[in-house]
Design an enzyme around this catalytic site. Structure first.
Site, PDB file in Angstrom:
ATOM      1  CG  HIS A  69     -27.595 -18.917 -18.988  1.00 42.43           C
ATOM      2  ND1 HIS A  69     -28.889 -18.446 -18.918  1.00 42.43           N
ATOM      3  CD2 HIS A  69     -27.449 -19.715 -17.910  1.00 42.43           C
ATOM      4  CE1 HIS A  69     -29.485 -18.928 -17.853  1.00 42.43           C
ATOM      5  NE2 HIS A  69     -28.632 -19.719 -17.215  1.00 42.43           N
TER       6      HIS A  69
ATOM      7  CG  ASP B 295     -30.596 -16.931 -21.406  1.00 46.90           C
ATOM      8  OD1 ASP B 295     -29.722 -17.588 -21.999  1.00 46.90           O
ATOM      9  OD2 ASP B 295     -30.689 -16.896 -20.167  1.00 46.90           O
TER      10      ASP B 295
ATOM     11  CB  SER C   5     -30.683 -22.130 -16.162  1.00 46.36           C
ATOM     12  OG  SER C   5     -30.384 -20.925 -15.538  1.00 46.36           O
TER      13      SER C   5
END
Length: 306
Positions: A151, A181, A257
């Site tokens: 993402h 992901d 992230s």
């Protein structure tokens, strides 16, 4: 005169009722409608989100847990990744439990671990796609492959990584897997970045000290400490099917992230991916990482294809 920090939301007291539940305790549309789907006229906190007048005190843990939302933590994207799978019944209280004891040398181990891993962690910045995005990543081999979250790079654009020494390198997208992901980038080898060792096959232990390393809010080289809070927590990452994740209370915020979750030996045990939040406003001490066994398998498959 006391000051107020804007943007963090108002404090929630013990009478807060999750907007994901009706006054009777059943699931409700978090956008205020009956269908559970966000429509063009739906507004978070609609009529269904109003708290009941007098809920029973024993129901608060269940109401709070069920209302948690899982949010991807790349800066600039702001997308909701899914929902936390919570238990229907509140956990039983443990009376008279002794206080936790920190193992001797644990603090020193984390200091040494941070020193070992920082040279292999990078800030990932994506630009030129209308709305930029940023996150973190880490080197996994001496060929320049960098693991991050899908993402972070899904919108496309020019990708740069910035190392601990401030050097900016252009990265090429090797491949990405939305279902897990995970994405893999590549930079030219011989750049001074040091590959991080991956933990041996097998899960970390609940209560084990860990570090979350990355670039929260663009602050590169940030390290936060915590423990492994739970294992095999079923969450939906990247919009795919539910998958088991490592839960940690190490602070994870937007920009973390794709960064590594490492143990006291400086070995990667997971890829930081999401946080649970009641309002999408930031870290509340519940973060989730993709177990490194699964992340490494996906990364090797993407490298083989690329």
């Amino acid at each position: 005169m006391p000051s107020t920090i804007a943007g963090l939301g108002e404090p929630r007291g013990p009478r807060f009722v999750s907007p994901a539940l009706t006054p009777e305790g059943g699931p409700a549309d978090p956008y205020g409608g009956p269908d559970g789907i966000a429509g063009p006229d739906d507004v978070p906190g609609g009529p269904a989100a109003q708290p009941p007048d007098s809920p029973g005190p024993a129901r608060w843990p269940r109401l709070l847990l069920t209302g948690l939302t899982l949010v991807a933590v790349s800066a600039g994207t702001g997308g909701v990744a899914g929902h936390l799978a919570a238990r229907d019944d509140p956990p039983e209280a443990v009376a008279g439990a002794p206080p936790a004891v920190v193992p001797p040398g644990a603090a020193g181990d984390l200091v040494a671990a941070a020193d070992r891993v920082l040279a292999g962690v990078v800030s990932v910045q994506v630009s030129g796609s209308g709305r930029g995005a940023s996150g973190s990543g880490f080197l996994i081999d001496d060929r320049g492959h960098v693991v991050t979250n899908n993402h972070v790079v899904a919108r496309g654009g020019t990708i740069n990584v910035i190392g601990q020494d401030g050097r900016r390198l252009t990265a090429r997208l090797i491949g990405r897997d939305p279902g897990t992901d995970i994405a893999v980038l590549r930079v030219d080898p011989g750049n001074g970045l040091r590959p991080l060792p991956l933990a041996a096959s097998g899960q970390p232990r609940v209560g084990e000290p860990v570090l979350a390393v990355g670039s929260p809010l663009g602050l590169s080289g940030t390290v936060t400490a915590g423990i492994v809070s739970a294992l095999d927590r079923p969450v939906r990452l990247g919009g795919g099917a539910r998958q088991p994740a490592v839960q940690t209370d190490a602070s994870i915020n937007p920009g973390n992230s794709g960064g590594p979750l490492v143990n006291g030996q400086g070995e990667v045990v997971g890829v930081n991916t999401a946080i649970a939040t009641l309002e999408g406003g930031g870290n509340i001490g519940i973060g989730f990482a993709i177990p490194i066994d699964r992340a490494a398998q996906v990364a090797q498959r993407l490298i083989a294809r690329g």
